[in-house]
Design a protein around this motif. Structure first.
Motif, PDB file in Angstrom:
ATOM      1  N   ARG A   8      98.499 -22.055 121.995  1.00 34.18           N
ATOM      2  CA  ARG A   8      97.730 -23.452 121.412  1.00 34.18           C
ATOM      3  C   ARG A   8      96.644 -23.325 122.593  1.00 34.18           C
ATOM      4  NH1 ARG A   8      99.519 -25.778 117.429  1.00 34.18           N
ATOM      5  NH2 ARG A   8     101.344 -25.883 116.621  1.00 34.18           N
ATOM      6  N   VAL A   9      95.445 -23.937 122.518  1.00 31.88           N
ATOM      7  CA  VAL A   9      94.341 -24.420 123.480  1.00 31.88           C
ATOM      8  C   VAL A   9      94.914 -24.693 124.793  1.00 31.88           C
ATOM      9  CG1 VAL A   9      92.018 -25.328 124.195  1.00 31.88           C
ATOM     10  CG2 VAL A   9      92.555 -24.120 121.838  1.00 31.88           C
ATOM     11  N   ARG A  20      89.492 -27.280 128.856  1.00 32.41           N
ATOM     12  CA  ARG A  20      89.535 -27.344 127.501  1.00 32.41           C
ATOM     13  C   ARG A  20      88.127 -26.817 127.117  1.00 32.41           C
ATOM     14  NH1 ARG A  20      92.528 -29.439 123.529  1.00 32.41           N
ATOM     15  NH2 ARG A  20      93.755 -30.350 124.901  1.00 32.41           N
ATOM     16  N   ILE A  23      87.414 -23.208 127.583  1.00 31.29           N
ATOM     17  CA  ILE A  23      88.008 -22.495 126.469  1.00 31.29           C
ATOM     18  C   ILE A  23      87.349 -22.365 125.271  1.00 31.29           C
ATOM     19  CG2 ILE A  23      90.172 -22.332 125.336  1.00 31.29           C
ATOM     20  CD1 ILE A  23      90.892 -21.251 127.905  1.00 31.29           C
ATOM     21  N   TYR A  24      86.859 -23.591 124.769  1.00 35.21           N
ATOM     22  CA  TYR A  24      86.070 -23.697 123.563  1.00 35.21           C
ATOM     23  C   TYR A  24      84.863 -22.843 123.712  1.00 35.21           C
ATOM     24  CZ  TYR A  24      89.512 -26.387 121.063  1.00 35.21           C
ATOM     25  OH  TYR A  24      90.705 -26.841 120.339  1.00 35.21           O
ATOM     26  N   SER A  34      89.998 -16.050 119.071  1.00 36.24           N
ATOM     27  CA  SER A  34      90.835 -16.853 118.406  1.00 36.24           C
ATOM     28  C   SER A  34      91.393 -16.887 117.026  1.00 36.24           C
ATOM     29  CB  SER A  34      90.635 -18.297 118.790  1.00 36.24           C
ATOM     30  OG  SER A  34      89.460 -18.766 118.135  1.00 36.24           O
ATOM     31  N   ARG A  41      93.917 -24.332 116.158  1.00 38.73           N
ATOM     32  CA  ARG A  41      93.099 -23.024 116.465  1.00 38.73           C
ATOM     33  C   ARG A  41      94.076 -22.196 117.876  1.00 38.73           C
ATOM     34  NH1 ARG A  41      89.248 -19.617 115.203  1.00 38.73           N
ATOM     35  NH2 ARG A  41      88.078 -21.494 114.239  1.00 38.73           N
ATOM     36  N   ILE A  43      95.222 -18.812 120.171  1.00 36.48           N
ATOM     37  CA  ILE A  43      94.518 -17.688 120.786  1.00 36.48           C
ATOM     38  C   ILE A  43      95.579 -16.789 121.082  1.00 36.48           C
ATOM     39  CG2 ILE A  43      93.642 -17.126 122.961  1.00 36.48           C
ATOM     40  CD1 ILE A  43      92.995 -20.185 123.442  1.00 36.48           C
TER      41      ILE A  43
END
Length: 64
Positions: A8-9, A20, A23-24, A34, A41, A43
């Motif tokens: 997970r993120v 965060r 990462i996005y 991803s 979403r 990864i």
């Protein structure tokens, strides 16, 4: 290195020590791959390893 297949993120944030937002942004610009499962979403572990390898190459002046 990662032992799960998908993260997970929030888990990727901890593994990579990134926020965060970062990462996005990495996912948005294609530097961190991803997948989507339902509304989540995720990864892949391989994507995290590939991103670290990319950073290592870039730090040695061998940008992809």
């Amino acid at each position: 290195m990662p032992t799960k297949a998908l993260y997970r993120v929030v888990e990727a944030m901890a593994i990579l020590s990134l926020s965060r937002t970062v990462i996005y942004e990495l996912m948005r610009n294609g530097r961190l791959r991803s997948v989507k499962e339902g509304t989540s979403r995720l990864i892949p572990a391989r994507a995290i390893a590939d991103y670290v390898a990319l950073l290592e190459r870039e730090s040695m002046g061998e940008a992809a």
